[in-house]
Enzyme design. Sequence first.
Site, mmCIF file in Angstrom:
data_model
loop_
_atom_site.group_PDB
_atom_site.id
_atom_site.type_symbol
_atom_site.label_atom_id
_atom_site.label_comp_id
_atom_site.label_asym_id
_atom_site.label_seq_id
_atom_site.Cartn_x
_atom_site.Cartn_y
_atom_site.Cartn_z
ATOM 1 N N GLU A 1 -1.977 -2.240 13.004
ATOM 2 C CA GLU A 1 -1.484 -3.412 12.272
ATOM 3 C C GLU A 1 -2.535 -4.510 12.089
ATOM 4 O O GLU A 1 -2.396 -5.621 12.615
ATOM 5 C CB GLU A 1 -0.251 -3.987 12.968
ATOM 6 C CG GLU A 1 0.938 -3.045 12.979
ATOM 7 C CD GLU A 1 2.197 -3.686 13.552
ATOM 8 O OE1 GLU A 1 2.137 -4.847 14.007
ATOM 9 O OE2 GLU A 1 3.252 -3.035 13.534
ATOM 10 N N GLU B 1 5.526 3.674 14.887
ATOM 11 C CA GLU B 1 6.442 2.846 15.674
ATOM 12 C C GLU B 1 7.756 2.735 14.923
ATOM 13 O O GLU B 1 7.781 2.540 13.711
ATOM 14 C CB GLU B 1 5.900 1.426 15.889
ATOM 15 C CG GLU B 1 4.680 1.314 16.767
ATOM 16 C CD GLU B 1 4.224 -0.138 16.928
ATOM 17 O OE1 GLU B 1 5.052 -1.059 16.685
ATOM 18 O OE2 GLU B 1 3.051 -0.358 17.281
#
Length: 438
Positions: free
Chosen positions: A163, A345
């Site tokens: 991220e 995730e």
Amino acid sequence: MPFPKDFIWGAATASYQIEGGAWEDGRGEANWDRFCRTEGCVFEGHTGDVACDHYHKYKEDVQLMKELGIEYYRYSVAWPRIFPEGGGKLNQAGLDFYRRLNDELLTAGIKPFPTLYHWDLPQVLEERGGWASREIPMLFGEYANTVVSALSDQVENWFTLNEPWCTAFLGYNTGYFAPGRKESPKVIAQVIHHLLLAHGLGVQAVRANGAPGVEVGIVLNTFTFLPATDSPEDEAAAHARYIKDNGWWLDPMYKAVYPEGTWSDLEDARPDIEPGDMEIISSPTDFIGLNIYSAALTRADKTEVPNDESTEVTFMGWPVRPKAIYSAIERLSRIYSPKKVFIAENGAAYDDKIADDGLVHDKERVSFLKRYHAELERAADDGLPIKGYFAWSLLDNFEWAFGYSKRFGIIYTDYDNDCRRIPKDSYYYYKELINTCK
């Protein structure tokens, strides 16, 4: 659920969130160590000094993974454990920890799937400019070369960064995450470019130092937009938002260019780009990981639909929208044609409590996972290149600025009792799903 037999089932964690052992065996200070000690930055001043104490309890955790039935474990390597000063002298004890962890995983029949960077930058590098400095991606390349080479006999798959949007915007724009800076648009643009450059150098490090057949990719939290209605106009608006908000990460990697209009949200500030940078950034990858939790509803008039009292939300306040997982895979595949996609995730935070029977009955999370898994199965059934799923998270852990106030784990961490582990109902649901799909 009829997933393909070769579908990968796993669970995910991150070094600073679970390891603890913050000042042991030569580990250096991380940016998050400093951020946690800055007044007002983290809930009630919580730190990752102990976290889940995974540094000492990793054998117990691997046994819980084995019982769960996962085939892959996604964890992250802590850069400050390997190079306490960011570069230079190697801390062998740091590498030894990950070799021990990998040995334990492989003995249990679980393959390690490490991420090289999940936000814990050596603090000494932050003091030298952090990701705004071109020195950092270059040092990241050296760090990646060292780690991949040292673990090449144990690891077949690597993620470079996790991220990078969060690092750039929460770390250097809003200051909500470490290092807590609020920089100019020009600096933020440079941070974005340097993160992408680090990714490209990480890909090259894996190619140069990994075992034959090694594969590599990146993890992005691509923004997901669902049309507010079934109208073609709302669908077109959702698609346009996806391209605008995700293109400045994906276009450089897949097309070696920043898309037109990329920097408009940063007052048209542009980074300094040196010759060869875009070729490095677009180094071919084998897969991409997506972190998917929720989605925004979008109308043709370009406005997002606000939540109302009927909107189901998690303990984070995030809307529960299972179609997000299908949409994220489908749009990415349609626009960029990645070879493989992993959900790196997916999960939810709820206000979990230990019940009178000593167990944790997290029925909301079980419901959440069942609905998202149904959409994941639909993506696989429709022939999209989805190859695996990692539940977030294996353990309740240090949830960044929220400290220990939010619980995402399928295993409860009893912080008041030596970080005792208690598998939740969601753990047993996930175990049953994996066993059914094998």
